[in-house]
Design a protein around this motif. Structure first.
Motif, PDB file in Angstrom:
ATOM      1  N   PRO A 108       0.797  -1.236   0.000  1.00 22.71           N
ATOM      2  CA  PRO A 108       0.000   0.000   0.000  1.00 22.71           C
ATOM      3  C   PRO A 108       0.830   1.287   0.000  1.00 22.71           C
ATOM      4  O   PRO A 108       0.322   2.351  -0.347  1.00 22.71           O
ATOM      5  CB  PRO A 108      -0.839  -0.111   1.280  1.00 22.71           C
ATOM      6  N   ALA A 109       2.112   1.201   0.324  1.00 19.13           N
ATOM      7  CA  ALA A 109       2.946   2.407   0.383  1.00 19.13           C
ATOM      8  C   ALA A 109       3.646   2.709  -0.941  1.00 19.13           C
ATOM      9  O   ALA A 109       4.335   3.722  -1.046  1.00 19.13           O
ATOM     10  CB  ALA A 109       3.986   2.252   1.487  1.00 19.13           C
ATOM     11  N   LEU A 110       3.464   1.883  -1.954  1.00 15.69           N
ATOM     12  CA  LEU A 110       4.194   2.082  -3.212  1.00 15.69           C
ATOM     13  C   LEU A 110       3.929   3.437  -3.857  1.00 15.69           C
ATOM     14  O   LEU A 110       4.830   4.033  -4.441  1.00 15.69           O
ATOM     15  CB  LEU A 110       3.870   0.957  -4.201  1.00 15.69           C
ATOM     16  N   ARG A 111       2.733   3.918  -3.745  1.00 21.95           N
ATOM     17  CA  ARG A 111       2.415   5.231  -4.314  1.00 21.95           C
ATOM     18  C   ARG A 111       3.233   6.339  -3.641  1.00 21.95           C
ATOM     19  O   ARG A 111       3.782   7.218  -4.300  1.00 21.95           O
ATOM     20  CB  ARG A 111       0.918   5.485  -4.168  1.00 21.95           C
ATOM     21  N   ILE A 112       3.315   6.259  -2.327  1.00 22.41           N
ATOM     22  CA  ILE A 112       4.097   7.254  -1.587  1.00 22.41           C
ATOM     23  C   ILE A 112       5.583   7.069  -1.869  1.00 22.41           C
ATOM     24  O   ILE A 112       6.332   8.042  -1.968  1.00 22.41           O
ATOM     25  CB  ILE A 112       3.786   7.178  -0.080  1.00 22.41           C
ATOM     26  N   VAL A 150       7.938   5.557   6.881  1.00 22.50           N
ATOM     27  CA  VAL A 150       8.430   4.847   8.058  1.00 22.50           C
ATOM     28  C   VAL A 150       7.377   4.817   9.167  1.00 22.50           C
ATOM     29  O   VAL A 150       7.036   3.749   9.680  1.00 22.50           O
ATOM     30  CB  VAL A 150       9.731   5.491   8.581  1.00 22.50           C
ATOM     31  N   TYR A 151       6.857   5.984   9.534  1.00 21.47           N
ATOM     32  CA  TYR A 151       5.979   6.054  10.697  1.00 21.47           C
ATOM     33  C   TYR A 151       4.527   5.715  10.369  1.00 21.47           C
ATOM     34  O   TYR A 151       3.801   5.227  11.217  1.00 21.47           O
ATOM     35  CB  TYR A 151       6.062   7.441  11.341  1.00 21.47           C
ATOM     36  N   GLY A 152       4.117   5.952   9.133  1.00 23.94           N
ATOM     37  CA  GLY A 152       2.741   5.656   8.757  1.00 23.94           C
ATOM     38  C   GLY A 152       2.543   4.250   8.221  1.00 23.94           C
ATOM     39  O   GLY A 152       1.536   3.606   8.496  1.00 23.94           O
ATOM     40  N   HIS A 153       3.525   3.765   7.459  1.00 23.58           N
ATOM     41  CA  HIS A 153       3.386   2.455   6.819  1.00 23.58           C
ATOM     42  C   HIS A 153       4.364   1.418   7.356  1.00 23.58           C
ATOM     43  O   HIS A 153       4.312   0.259   6.946  1.00 23.58           O
ATOM     44  CB  HIS A 153       3.562   2.587   5.303  1.00 23.58           C
ATOM     45  N   GLY A 154       5.308   1.819   8.195  1.00 21.91           N
ATOM     46  CA  GLY A 154       6.261   0.874   8.762  1.00 21.91           C
ATOM     47  C   GLY A 154       7.278   0.347   7.770  1.00 21.91           C
ATOM     48  O   GLY A 154       7.884  -0.696   8.001  1.00 21.91           O
ATOM     49  N   VAL A 155       7.496   1.077   6.684  1.00 20.90           N
ATOM     50  CA  VAL A 155       8.467   0.625   5.680  1.00 20.90           C
ATOM     51  C   VAL A 155       9.865   0.680   6.287  1.00 20.90           C
ATOM     52  O   VAL A 155      10.259   1.671   6.877  1.00 20.90           O
ATOM     53  CB  VAL A 155       8.408   1.505   4.411  1.00 20.90           C
ATOM     54  N   GLY A 156      10.606  -0.412   6.149  1.00 24.60           N
ATOM     55  CA  GLY A 156      11.973  -0.479   6.659  1.00 24.60           C
ATOM     56  C   GLY A 156      12.078  -0.746   8.150  1.00 24.60           C
ATOM     57  O   GLY A 156      13.165  -0.671   8.709  1.00 24.60           O
ATOM     58  N   THR A 157      10.979  -1.054   8.802  1.00 21.24           N
ATOM     59  CA  THR A 157      11.017  -1.329  10.227  1.00 21.24           C
ATOM     60  C   THR A 157      10.783  -2.819  10.464  1.00 21.24           C
ATOM     61  O   THR A 157      10.227  -3.520   9.618  1.00 21.24           O
ATOM     62  CB  THR A 157       9.934  -0.540  10.983  1.00 21.24           C
ATOM     63  N   HIS A 167       8.059   9.913  -3.105  1.00 23.25           N
ATOM     64  CA  HIS A 167       9.283  10.158  -2.343  1.00 23.25           C
ATOM     65  C   HIS A 167      10.495  10.131  -3.281  1.00 23.25           C
ATOM     66  O   HIS A 167      11.356  11.023  -3.232  1.00 23.25           O
ATOM     67  CB  HIS A 167       9.413   9.093  -1.245  1.00 23.25           C
ATOM     68  N   MET A 168      10.555   9.120  -4.148  1.00 29.17           N
ATOM     69  CA  MET A 168      11.652   9.026  -5.111  1.00 29.17           C
ATOM     70  C   MET A 168      11.655  10.210  -6.068  1.00 29.17           C
ATOM     71  O   MET A 168      12.718  10.766  -6.378  1.00 29.17           O
ATOM     72  CB  MET A 168      11.540   7.735  -5.929  1.00 29.17           C
ATOM     73  N   GLY A 169      10.499  10.594  -6.545  1.00 32.60           N
ATOM     74  CA  GLY A 169      10.409  11.722  -7.466  1.00 32.60           C
ATOM     75  C   GLY A 169      10.866  13.026  -6.820  1.00 32.60           C
ATOM     76  O   GLY A 169      11.594  13.817  -7.436  1.00 32.60           O
ATOM     77  N   MET A 170      10.448  13.242  -5.588  1.00 35.54           N
ATOM     78  CA  MET A 170      10.864  14.465  -4.886  1.00 35.54           C
ATOM     79  C   MET A 170      12.361  14.437  -4.567  1.00 35.54           C
ATOM     80  O   MET A 170      13.032  15.471  -4.625  1.00 35.54           O
ATOM     81  CB  MET A 170      10.051  14.651  -3.593  1.00 35.54           C
ATOM     82  N   ALA A 171      12.880  13.263  -4.246  1.00 30.71           N
ATOM     83  CA  ALA A 171      14.318  13.153  -3.981  1.00 30.71           C
ATOM     84  C   ALA A 171      15.108  13.457  -5.249  1.00 30.71           C
ATOM     85  O   ALA A 171      16.126  14.163  -5.206  1.00 30.71           O
ATOM     86  CB  ALA A 171      14.653  11.752  -3.460  1.00 30.71           C
ATOM     87  N   LEU A 172      14.638  12.961  -6.370  1.00 29.93           N
ATOM     88  CA  LEU A 172      15.298  13.250  -7.650  1.00 29.93           C
ATOM     89  C   LEU A 172      15.213  14.738  -7.972  1.00 29.93           C
ATOM     90  O   LEU A 172      16.200  15.344  -8.415  1.00 29.93           O
ATOM     91  CB  LEU A 172      14.657  12.429  -8.770  1.00 29.93           C
ATOM     92  N   GLY A 191      11.574  14.534   2.780  1.00 27.91           N
ATOM     93  CA  GLY A 191      11.671  14.054   4.164  1.00 27.91           C
ATOM     94  C   GLY A 191      10.311  13.769   4.774  1.00 27.91           C
ATOM     95  O   GLY A 191      10.139  12.784   5.504  1.00 27.91           O
ATOM     96  N   PHE A 192       9.340  14.617   4.481  1.00 23.60           N
ATOM     97  CA  PHE A 192       7.990  14.388   4.983  1.00 23.60           C
ATOM     98  C   PHE A 192       7.441  13.065   4.444  1.00 23.60           C
ATOM     99  O   PHE A 192       6.872  12.265   5.184  1.00 23.60           O
ATOM    100  CB  PHE A 192       7.064  15.547   4.589  1.00 23.60           C
ATOM    101  N   LEU A 193       7.628  12.847   3.142  1.00 22.30           N
ATOM    102  CA  LEU A 193       7.149  11.593   2.550  1.00 22.30           C
ATOM    103  C   LEU A 193       7.909  10.390   3.104  1.00 22.30           C
ATOM    104  O   LEU A 193       7.316   9.333   3.343  1.00 22.30           O
ATOM    105  CB  LEU A 193       7.280  11.648   1.023  1.00 22.30           C
ATOM    106  N   GLY A 194       9.206  10.541   3.328  1.00 18.79           N
ATOM    107  CA  GLY A 194       9.986   9.466   3.937  1.00 18.79           C
ATOM    108  C   GLY A 194       9.503   9.150   5.339  1.00 18.79           C
ATOM    109  O   GLY A 194       9.400   7.982   5.728  1.00 18.79           O
ATOM    110  N   GLY A 195       9.192  10.184   6.103  1.00 24.30           N
ATOM    111  CA  GLY A 195       8.642   9.969   7.439  1.00 24.30           C
ATOM    112  C   GLY A 195       7.289   9.273   7.392  1.00 24.30           C
ATOM    113  O   GLY A 195       6.991   8.411   8.220  1.00 24.30           O
ATOM    114  N   THR A 196       6.477   9.619   6.409  1.00 24.40           N
ATOM    115  CA  THR A 196       5.188   8.949   6.230  1.00 24.40           C
ATOM    116  C   THR A 196       5.385   7.466   5.941  1.00 24.40           C
ATOM    117  O   THR A 196       4.644   6.617   6.446  1.00 24.40           O
ATOM    118  CB  THR A 196       4.391   9.615   5.085  1.00 24.40           C
TER     119      THR A 196
END
Length: 146
Positions: A69-73, A135-142, A77-82, A128-133
């Motif tokens: 479910p986090a793939l869209r975010i 990790v903290y919203g979807h638990g990606v990488g935890t 996140h990747m687009g904003m980082a680029l 950074g906001f999207l990255g925080g979302t």
């Protein structure tokens, strides 16, 4: 390695780019040449470490299952980082003279270079906001909690 590297590595480009933009602002009123030189060096450090952080992020992305479910975010996140990387790299390139002759020298940043730096900071904050979302919203990488 069980612990993802990307969250650890992103602090380097974020800090370098943030400080570069702050130094650009301060250089408008005090010690322009010295601060602009440090700002350019920090942009270079941010761009170099940003590539390393992006590579680690891509490796982490490959571990994410299809249909997560986090793939869209993640894609935002990747687009904003680029976008962040491109804006700061563009600002840095506008400060360097003599690239084609291999005689590099720094010039004072013009309005466009300063605007790219400011826009880069906004893009970094959104990234950074999207990255925080993620990790903290979807638990990606935890690790899953027991």
């Amino acid at each position: 390695m069980k612990h993802p590297l990307h969250p650890m590595l992103v602090h380097f480009p974020i800090a370098a780019w943030l400080m570069a933009t702050v130094l650009d602002g301060v250089a408008l009123v005090w010690q322009p040449w010295l601060l602009q030189t440090f700002a350019a060096l920090l942009m270079l450090v941010g761009c170099a470490t940003g590539l390393i952080a992006a590579a680690a992020g891509f490796v982490d992305l490959l571990k994410l299952p299809d249909g997560h479910p986090a793939l869209r975010i993640v894609n935002r996140h990747m687009g904003m980082a680029l976008a962040s990387w491109c804006l700061y790299a563009g600002s840095l390139l506008l400060r360097v003279q003599g690239i084609q002759q291999h005689q590099f020298s720094l010039v004072a940043p013009g309005t466009v270079a300063l605007a790219l730096s400011g826009a880069g900071l906004l893009a970094v904050l959104a990234t950074g906001f999207l990255g925080g979302t993620l990790v903290y919203g979807h638990g990606v990488g935890t690790s899953p909690r027991p």
